[in-house]
Scaffold this motif. Structure first.
Motif, PDB file in Angstrom:
ATOM      1  N   ARG A   1       3.549  -0.603   5.324  1.00 36.98           N
ATOM      2  CA  ARG A   1       4.299  -0.950   6.547  1.00 36.98           C
ATOM      3  C   ARG A   1       4.383   0.222   7.640  1.00 36.98           C
ATOM      4  O   ARG A   1       4.848   1.397   7.191  1.00 36.98           O
ATOM      5  CB  ARG A   1       5.322  -1.617   6.309  1.00 36.98           C
ATOM      6  N   ALA A   2       3.952  -0.225   8.800  1.00 34.21           N
ATOM      7  CA  ALA A   2       4.052   0.983   9.957  1.00 34.21           C
ATOM      8  C   ALA A   2       5.429   1.438  10.094  1.00 34.21           C
ATOM      9  O   ALA A   2       6.350   0.334  10.317  1.00 34.21           O
ATOM     10  CB  ALA A   2       3.281   0.572  10.802  1.00 34.21           C
TER      11      ALA A   2
ATOM     12  N   VAL B   1       0.070   9.100   8.072  1.00 33.84           N
ATOM     13  CA  VAL B   1       0.364   9.622   6.658  1.00 33.84           C
ATOM     14  C   VAL B   1       0.973   8.215   5.629  1.00 33.84           C
ATOM     15  O   VAL B   1       1.927   7.481   6.392  1.00 33.84           O
ATOM     16  CB  VAL B   1       1.605  10.517   6.821  1.00 33.84           C
ATOM     17  N   LEU B   2       0.504   8.051   4.655  1.00 32.28           N
ATOM     18  CA  LEU B   2       0.831   7.056   3.738  1.00 32.28           C
ATOM     19  C   LEU B   2       2.153   7.585   2.688  1.00 32.28           C
ATOM     20  O   LEU B   2       1.642   8.704   1.889  1.00 32.28           O
ATOM     21  CB  LEU B   2      -0.332   6.466   2.967  1.00 32.28           C
ATOM     22  N   LEU B   3       3.074   6.946   2.770  1.00 30.05           N
ATOM     23  CA  LEU B   3       4.274   7.408   2.067  1.00 30.05           C
ATOM     24  C   LEU B   3       4.614   6.404   1.018  1.00 30.05           C
ATOM     25  O   LEU B   3       4.427   5.224   1.096  1.00 30.05           O
ATOM     26  CB  LEU B   3       5.596   7.872   2.698  1.00 30.05           C
TER      27      LEU B   3
ATOM     28  N   ARG C   1       6.809   1.596   0.272  1.00 32.01           N
ATOM     29  CA  ARG C   1       5.709   2.252   0.948  1.00 32.01           C
ATOM     30  C   ARG C   1       5.818   2.015   2.476  1.00 32.01           C
ATOM     31  O   ARG C   1       6.155   1.181   2.903  1.00 32.01           O
ATOM     32  CB  ARG C   1       4.479   1.983   0.552  1.00 32.01           C
ATOM     33  N   CYS C   2       5.147   3.092   3.066  1.00 29.69           N
ATOM     34  CA  CYS C   2       5.188   2.972   4.434  1.00 29.69           C
ATOM     35  C   CYS C   2       4.257   3.831   5.195  1.00 29.69           C
ATOM     36  O   CYS C   2       3.768   4.856   4.185  1.00 29.69           O
ATOM     37  CB  CYS C   2       6.588   3.445   4.975  1.00 29.69           C
TER      38      CYS C   2
ATOM     39  N   ALA D   1       7.715  -4.017   0.730  1.00 25.31           N
ATOM     40  CA  ALA D   1       6.333  -4.217   1.459  1.00 25.31           C
ATOM     41  C   ALA D   1       5.751  -5.398   0.763  1.00 25.31           C
ATOM     42  O   ALA D   1       5.797  -5.553  -0.291  1.00 25.31           O
ATOM     43  CB  ALA D   1       5.473  -2.990   1.405  1.00 25.31           C
ATOM     44  N   SER D   2       5.180  -6.034   1.720  1.00 27.05           N
ATOM     45  CA  SER D   2       4.109  -7.176   1.193  1.00 27.05           C
ATOM     46  C   SER D   2       2.754  -6.290   0.569  1.00 27.05           C
ATOM     47  O   SER D   2       2.572  -5.319   1.073  1.00 27.05           O
ATOM     48  CB  SER D   2       3.999  -8.144   2.183  1.00 27.05           C
TER      49      SER D   2
END
Lengths: 149, 178
Positions: free
Chosen positions: B61-62, B83-85, B91-92, B154-155
């Motif tokens: 998710r942004a 950047v993916l965290l 997660r975002c 997150a979905s």
């Protein structure tokens, strides 16, 4: 960078305060010399997003990072001069720096008898003294950035 | 203390491993992410990321970090890095102006946020790193993802944007290490 003026007495006299007088946006203030770390040229400050009033940036000095206390914002003034100075003060939470006018600070020795309670509420003060019609607050460094005063 | 783009996967970090940080620029500020919580970096040219990216079926998710930090708005650029965290089950993704690379330093080189910062920002940052004659703020990934946690997680429904996503460089591994 400092020059002395006024009624200097021998260091260690119990009834005198040694202060350094500087300006922020043309407003003169004093700070006890014992609470002054050093003075140099103001460098680039690095903003730190946050919500602490008047503490919104740091400066880097070699391997050291120091918080910036925005005294000009407290006083609602704009720093004067093209070459502002950096005043480093000793705070209980650690040294911090203040951007001040380029006007060279002045050392003064004040007899204890001339020090009075500060009547203003714009800055935390340990007292003040009169310079003609002007009342110069002596900053309470330990209370800077510590909430309302 | 040098920045280098990691090209190869290495062994998983241990408690004694020097910490690694991904140094980025967001809103004109150097911001550092803890590398061990980074799942990857997406690079895309010419297209603005308008939605949360999906990578390998997982939605990131942004997160409008610049907005949360009230950083200056960024102008449109030709190249977008994201950047993916991941932290625990959350997660975002965070859009950044620039990725400078991974910095490996000693723990002692992560300086504490000066105590004069007394507001909620003490939770936003884990400390400071000296970088490029300046200072990088080390983000607290838990805080970065916090908003998503509060939103229920997150979905994993894939979105149409997946096709434009490409993993970049060596920090694409699921558990990037130094």
């Amino acid at each position: 960078m400092l020059r002395t003026t006024g009624n200097s007495r021998h260091h260690g006299m119990p009834r005198s305060w040694h202060v350094m007088v500087f300006s922020v946006g043309g407003r003169r203030l004093a700070v006890k010399t014992l609470e002054v770390g050093d003075i140099g040229q103001w460098g680039e400050s690095i903003p730190v997003p946050g919500r602490t009033p008047f503490v919104t940036a740091v400066i880097r000095r070699n391997q050291t990072v120091l918080p910036v206390f925005d005294l000009a914002a407290v006083l609602c003034r704009t720093i004067q001069g093209n070459s502002p100075l950096c005043l480093r003060v000793k705070h209980a939470l650690g040294d911090m720096v203040i951007c001040i006018d380029e006007k060279i600070p002045v050392l003064q020795t004040l007899d204890h008898s001339v020090i009075q309670a500060y009547r203003g509420t714009d800055v935390p003060a340990e007292g003040s003294y009169a310079n003609g019609e002007e009342e110069i607050p002596i900053l309470s460094v330990s209370r800077l950035g510590m909430g309302s005063w | 203390m040098s920045v280098s783009a990691k090209k190869e996967e290495r062994a998983a970090p241990t408690s004694t491993s020097p910490p690694c940080f991904l140094i980025t620029t967001i809103g004109g500020r150097y911001l550092a992410f803890e590398a061990q919580l980074i799942q990857g970096v997406l690079a895309n040219e010419g297209v603005e990321f308008l939605q949360s990216p999906v990578v390998q079926g997982v939605l990131y998710r942004a997160m409008n970090l610049a907005g949360r930090l009230q950083l200056p708005a960024e102008r449109l650029r030709e190249r977008i890095d994201v950047v993916l965290l991941a932290h625990e089950q959350s997660r975002c993704s965070v859009q950044v102006q620039k990725v400078h690379g991974i910095l490996e330093i000693q723990r002692s080189q992560v300086l504490p946020l000066p105590a004069q910062f007394r507001g909620p920002e003490r939770r936003w940052y884990r400390g400071l790193i000296l970088f490029n004659c300046s200072v990088a703020l080390v983000l607290n990934t838990s805080w970065v993802i916090e908003e998503q946690i509060e939103g229920g997680g997150a979905s994993v429904e894939p979105l149409a944007g997946e096709s434009i996503v490409a993993l970049q460089g060596a920090i694409q591994s699921k558990s990037p290490t130094c």
